[in-house]
Write a protein that holds these residues in place. Structure first.
Motif, PDB file in Angstrom:
ATOM      1  N   GLY A  63       0.952  -1.020   0.062  1.00 14.59           N
ATOM      2  CA  GLY A  63       0.077   0.002  -0.034  1.00 14.59           C
ATOM      3  C   GLY A  63       0.608   1.156   0.126  1.00 14.59           C
ATOM      4  O   GLY A  63       2.204   1.158  -0.458  1.00 14.59           O
ATOM      5  N   PRO A  64       0.309   2.393   0.210  1.00 11.53           N
ATOM      6  CA  PRO A  64       1.043   3.664   0.216  1.00 11.53           C
ATOM      7  C   PRO A  64       2.215   3.804   1.265  1.00 11.53           C
ATOM      8  O   PRO A  64       3.296   4.254   0.871  1.00 11.53           O
ATOM      9  CB  PRO A  64      -0.206   4.941   0.621  1.00 11.53           C
ATOM     10  CG  PRO A  64      -1.467   4.150   0.190  1.00 11.53           C
ATOM     11  CD  PRO A  64      -1.197   2.544   0.633  1.00 11.53           C
ATOM     12  N   ALA A  65       1.843   3.037   2.391  1.00 11.00           N
ATOM     13  CA  ALA A  65       3.069   3.251   3.401  1.00 11.00           C
ATOM     14  C   ALA A  65       4.111   2.117   3.307  1.00 11.00           C
ATOM     15  O   ALA A  65       3.981   1.139   2.491  1.00 11.00           O
ATOM     16  CB  ALA A  65       2.317   2.890   5.006  1.00 11.00           C
ATOM     17  N   GLN A  66       5.327   2.502   3.502  1.00 10.55           N
ATOM     18  CA  GLN A  66       6.406   1.687   3.432  1.00 10.55           C
ATOM     19  C   GLN A  66       6.334   0.427   4.388  1.00 10.55           C
ATOM     20  O   GLN A  66       6.020   0.598   5.542  1.00 10.55           O
ATOM     21  CB  GLN A  66       7.776   2.566   3.668  1.00 10.55           C
ATOM     22  CG  GLN A  66       8.036   3.662   2.613  1.00 10.55           C
ATOM     23  CD  GLN A  66       8.229   3.208   1.200  1.00 10.55           C
ATOM     24  OE1 GLN A  66       8.826   2.226   0.944  1.00 10.55           O
ATOM     25  NE2 GLN A  66       7.408   3.644   0.135  1.00 10.55           N
ATOM     26  N   GLU A  67       6.953  -0.682   3.872  1.00 12.72           N
ATOM     27  CA  GLU A  67       7.051  -1.777   4.586  1.00 12.72           C
ATOM     28  C   GLU A  67       7.806  -1.620   5.839  1.00 12.72           C
ATOM     29  O   GLU A  67       8.866  -1.039   5.786  1.00 12.72           O
ATOM     30  CB  GLU A  67       7.328  -3.032   3.600  1.00 12.72           C
ATOM     31  CG  GLU A  67       7.430  -4.435   4.457  1.00 12.72           C
ATOM     32  CD  GLU A  67       7.904  -5.540   3.788  1.00 12.72           C
ATOM     33  OE1 GLU A  67       7.761  -6.726   4.137  1.00 12.72           O
ATOM     34  OE2 GLU A  67       8.284  -5.158   2.555  1.00 12.72           O
ATOM     35  N   ASN A  68       7.401  -1.998   6.903  1.00 20.00           N
ATOM     36  CA  ASN A  68       7.831  -2.263   8.301  1.00 20.00           C
ATOM     37  C   ASN A  68       8.008  -0.986   9.028  1.00 20.00           C
ATOM     38  O   ASN A  68       8.541  -0.799  10.154  1.00 20.00           O
ATOM     39  CB  ASN A  68       9.598  -2.630   8.086  1.00 20.00           C
ATOM     40  CG  ASN A  68       9.963  -3.438   9.180  1.00 20.00           C
ATOM     41  OD1 ASN A  68       9.227  -4.275   9.807  1.00 20.00           O
ATOM     42  ND2 ASN A  68      11.209  -3.290   9.641  1.00 20.00           N
ATOM     43  N   GLU A  69       7.122   0.158   8.343  1.00 25.25           N
ATOM     44  CA  GLU A  69       7.055   1.264   9.233  1.00 25.25           C
ATOM     45  C   GLU A  69       6.060   1.009  10.313  1.00 25.25           C
ATOM     46  O   GLU A  69       5.246   0.393  10.243  1.00 25.25           O
ATOM     47  CB  GLU A  69       6.644   2.386   8.311  1.00 25.25           C
ATOM     48  CG  GLU A  69       7.380   3.046   7.405  1.00 25.25           C
ATOM     49  CD  GLU A  69       6.747   4.169   6.453  1.00 25.25           C
ATOM     50  OE1 GLU A  69       7.596   5.111   6.084  1.00 25.25           O
ATOM     51  OE2 GLU A  69       5.411   4.231   6.334  1.00 25.25           O
ATOM     52  N   PRO A  70       6.450   1.584  11.458  1.00 25.18           N
ATOM     53  CA  PRO A  70       5.566   1.322  12.686  1.00 25.18           C
ATOM     54  C   PRO A  70       4.211   2.207  12.722  1.00 25.18           C
ATOM     55  O   PRO A  70       4.114   3.162  12.043  1.00 25.18           O
ATOM     56  CB  PRO A  70       6.626   2.008  13.624  1.00 25.18           C
ATOM     57  CG  PRO A  70       7.268   3.085  13.116  1.00 25.18           C
ATOM     58  CD  PRO A  70       7.834   2.555  11.719  1.00 25.18           C
ATOM     59  N   PHE A  71       3.150   1.690  13.364  1.00 21.89           N
ATOM     60  CA  PHE A  71       1.787   2.475  13.520  1.00 21.89           C
ATOM     61  C   PHE A  71       1.367   1.794  14.733  1.00 21.89           C
ATOM     62  O   PHE A  71       1.689   0.825  15.418  1.00 21.89           O
ATOM     63  CB  PHE A  71       1.170   2.025  12.335  1.00 21.89           C
ATOM     64  CG  PHE A  71       0.620   0.788  12.324  1.00 21.89           C
ATOM     65  CD1 PHE A  71      -0.755   0.426  12.607  1.00 21.89           C
ATOM     66  CD2 PHE A  71       1.191  -0.351  11.326  1.00 21.89           C
ATOM     67  CE1 PHE A  71      -1.160  -1.082  12.350  1.00 21.89           C
ATOM     68  CE2 PHE A  71       0.649  -1.468  11.406  1.00 21.89           C
ATOM     69  CZ  PHE A  71      -0.581  -1.831  11.944  1.00 21.89           C
ATOM     70  N   VAL A  72       0.354   2.389  15.302  1.00 18.83           N
ATOM     71  CA  VAL A  72      -0.207   1.989  16.649  1.00 18.83           C
ATOM     72  C   VAL A  72      -1.698   1.731  16.156  1.00 18.83           C
ATOM     73  O   VAL A  72      -2.360   2.415  15.585  1.00 18.83           O
ATOM     74  CB  VAL A  72      -0.168   3.255  17.730  1.00 18.83           C
ATOM     75  CG1 VAL A  72      -0.965   2.980  18.888  1.00 18.83           C
ATOM     76  CG2 VAL A  72       1.293   3.507  17.954  1.00 18.83           C
ATOM     77  N   ALA A  73      -2.178   0.671  17.061  1.00 19.06           N
ATOM     78  CA  ALA A  73      -3.753   0.386  16.932  1.00 19.06           C
ATOM     79  C   ALA A  73      -4.190   0.155  18.189  1.00 19.06           C
ATOM     80  O   ALA A  73      -3.430  -0.738  19.022  1.00 19.06           O
ATOM     81  CB  ALA A  73      -3.779  -0.588  15.949  1.00 19.06           C
ATOM     82  N   TYR A  74      -5.435   0.384  18.534  1.00 22.44           N
ATOM     83  CA  TYR A  74      -5.936   0.144  19.930  1.00 22.44           C
ATOM     84  C   TYR A  74      -7.607   0.416  19.716  1.00 22.44           C
ATOM     85  O   TYR A  74      -8.053   1.100  18.853  1.00 22.44           O
ATOM     86  CB  TYR A  74      -5.497   0.969  20.828  1.00 22.44           C
ATOM     87  CG  TYR A  74      -5.356   2.520  20.698  1.00 22.44           C
ATOM     88  CD1 TYR A  74      -6.569   3.164  21.324  1.00 22.44           C
ATOM     89  CD2 TYR A  74      -4.484   3.066  19.932  1.00 22.44           C
ATOM     90  CE1 TYR A  74      -6.720   4.623  21.040  1.00 22.44           C
ATOM     91  CE2 TYR A  74      -4.766   4.381  19.869  1.00 22.44           C
ATOM     92  CZ  TYR A  74      -5.757   5.231  20.356  1.00 22.44           C
ATOM     93  OH  TYR A  74      -5.955   6.510  20.099  1.00 22.44           O
ATOM     94  N   ILE A  75      -8.197  -0.330  20.588  1.00 22.44           N
ATOM     95  CA  ILE A  75      -9.724  -0.004  20.783  1.00 22.44           C
ATOM     96  C   ILE A  75     -10.022   0.665  21.880  1.00 22.44           C
ATOM     97  O   ILE A  75      -9.355   0.574  22.896  1.00 22.44           O
ATOM     98  CB  ILE A  75     -10.682  -1.339  20.624  1.00 22.44           C
ATOM     99  CG1 ILE A  75     -10.008  -2.487  21.760  1.00 22.44           C
ATOM    100  CG2 ILE A  75     -10.474  -1.978  19.414  1.00 22.44           C
ATOM    101  CD1 ILE A  75     -11.011  -3.598  21.863  1.00 22.44           C
ATOM    102  N   ASN A  76     -11.114   1.627  21.688  1.00 22.03           N
ATOM    103  CA  ASN A  76     -11.577   2.448  22.932  1.00 22.03           C
ATOM    104  C   ASN A  76     -12.952   2.925  22.605  1.00 22.03           C
ATOM    105  O   ASN A  76     -13.549   2.746  21.626  1.00 22.03           O
ATOM    106  CB  ASN A  76     -10.378   3.565  23.029  1.00 22.03           C
ATOM    107  CG  ASN A  76     -10.622   4.063  24.376  1.00 22.03           C
ATOM    108  OD1 ASN A  76     -11.124   3.533  25.378  1.00 22.03           O
ATOM    109  ND2 ASN A  76      -9.935   5.302  24.561  1.00 22.03           N
TER     110      ASN A  76
END
Length: 391
Positions: free
Chosen positions: A242-255
């Motif tokens: 996709g548009p983001a580079q492979e292995n770039e960090p991101f954050v995911a959580y539910i709330n």
């Protein structure tokens, strides 16, 4: 809300069937034009459905590329105009028509059944001619490179109508919903596909069977993500294209909001837990009694950008998806058409990046769920739930 809105609800499909090997524009142009929307505001027709331009819902001709062609995307809008008559209004005017008929025929004590049906039809047509149709529109974007179609409605009736209109328009093609198991097949590592096939609880390849028999995917995904939100790292790595580079960090959580479901003596029971969650205490207690998380507000964060969405677990529909705002700097030298196209491409960029982050998150879950480490993870989750109940 349309596909260009900063907040939109979407579902996705894969296109099944073969596209023409050449002149895709001419092929799509002819079929969209043939099934273009026909106005009914000057007549008495009750319903009209067809395709219109994404940028102008009054236009239904697709002879030029600017109408729907966006590089490797085909973008068009399903428009439905419908006249609706309130039942009370129809009844009132029908009573007037019956009284007039009886007055003109003194020998009758009541209107015969056949005549009453004729009067009802005549009154209905007359009222429809005096009622303006109400337009509704839903956008569709077809990525011909990936075969993915994104549609901006989650209503089962509207989705069914879109699928039928798509199949009618593009003969030989049909849409297949991207449900949790289908998405798992797309994002799971090649080495884990045998494990996914073994975990498949459906008895056939029918879409409805794959959805209903594999609800465990949504249940386990939400449970795992809630545990990770509270007890573990919320940082993940981009692993899907996709548009983001492979292995770039991101954050995911539910709330903020979760919906739980349980089958009881009185049928299905639904519990909604709303507001910021410090420890998910109420949710943990409900999970211990056999309830399942079926819906949750999911946050995806990368750099300074945030995607917020209400994820529906049964189908992996994305409700109220709020993506980073699209801002295009206006330039006097750029015409309106070019500016609209720039907004479209920028919007698709942020939407596809959000989907890329979600698919990477889902792939991380599947790597654990289908791998050797799931037993240990289940033990940790069980201990966490028990600790919450004790507290």
């Amino acid at each position: 809300m349309g596909i260009l809105s900063n907040t939109v609800s979407i579902c996705q499909f894969r296109v099944a069937g073969d596209l023409p090997v050449s002149d895709l524009f001419q092929w799509a142009s002819e079929r969209l034009s043939r099934n273009g929307f026909q106005p009914i505001d000057q007549g008495a027709a009750e319903l009209s459905t067809g395709w219109v331009h994404l940028d102008d819902h009054r236009e239904s001709g697709f002879a030029v590329p600017a109408a729907f062609w966006r590089d490797h995307y085909l973008a068009f809008t399903l428009r439905r105009d419908q006249r609706r008559l309130p039942a009370a209004l129809l009844k009132a005017y029908l009573q007037v028509a019956e009284h007039e008929h009886l007055a003109a025929n003194p020998g009758l004590s009541r209107v015969p059944k056949q005549k009453r049906e004729e009067l009802k039809d005549a009154v209905r047509v007359a009222l429809l001619a005096r009622t303006l149709p109400v337009p509704s529109t839903w956008d569709a974007v077809w990525d011909t490179r990936s075969g993915l179609v994104t549609f901006t409605s989650l209503s089962p009736a509207i989705v069914e109508q879109f699928e039928a209109q798509f199949k009618k328009t593009f003969e030989g093609l049909r849409l297949v919903a991207v449900h949790p198991f289908a998405r798992a097949e797309q994002v799971v590592d090649e080495g884990l596909k045998p494990a996914l096939d073994q975990a498949n609880q459906a008895g056939s390849e029918a879409v409805i069977d794959l959805i209903r028999s594999n609800q465990w995917l949504g249940w386990d995904f939400f449970l795992w993500l809630m545990f990770r939100t509270m007890q573990d790292t919320s940082e993940y790595r981009v692993s899907r294209p996709g548009p983001a580079q492979e292995n770039e960090p991101f954050v995911a959580y539910i709330n903020d909001r979760l919906v739980l479901l349980c089958a009881g003596e009185n049928g299905l029971q639904k519990i909604t837990v709303a507001g910021p969650q410090d420890h998910f205490s109420e949710v943990r207690t409900a999970l211990k009694t056999g309830k399942r998380i079926t819906e949750a507000t999911l946050y995806l964060e990368k750099d300074e950008h945030t995607w917020r969405v209400t994820l529906k677990g049964e189908m992996f529909h994305f409700a109220s998806l709020k993506a980073p705002a699209v801002r295009i700097e206006k330039d006097d030298s750029v015409d309106e058409v070019s500016e609209r196209e720039a907004v479209f491409f920028e919007r698709m960029f942020v939407l596809e990046q959000g989907m890329q982050l979600f698919d990477s998150l889902y792939a991380a879950f599947l790597a654990l769920r289908l791998g050797a480490g799931w037993g240990e993870e289940e033990r940790r989750i069980g201990e966490w739930l028990a600790a919450g109940e004790a507290a």
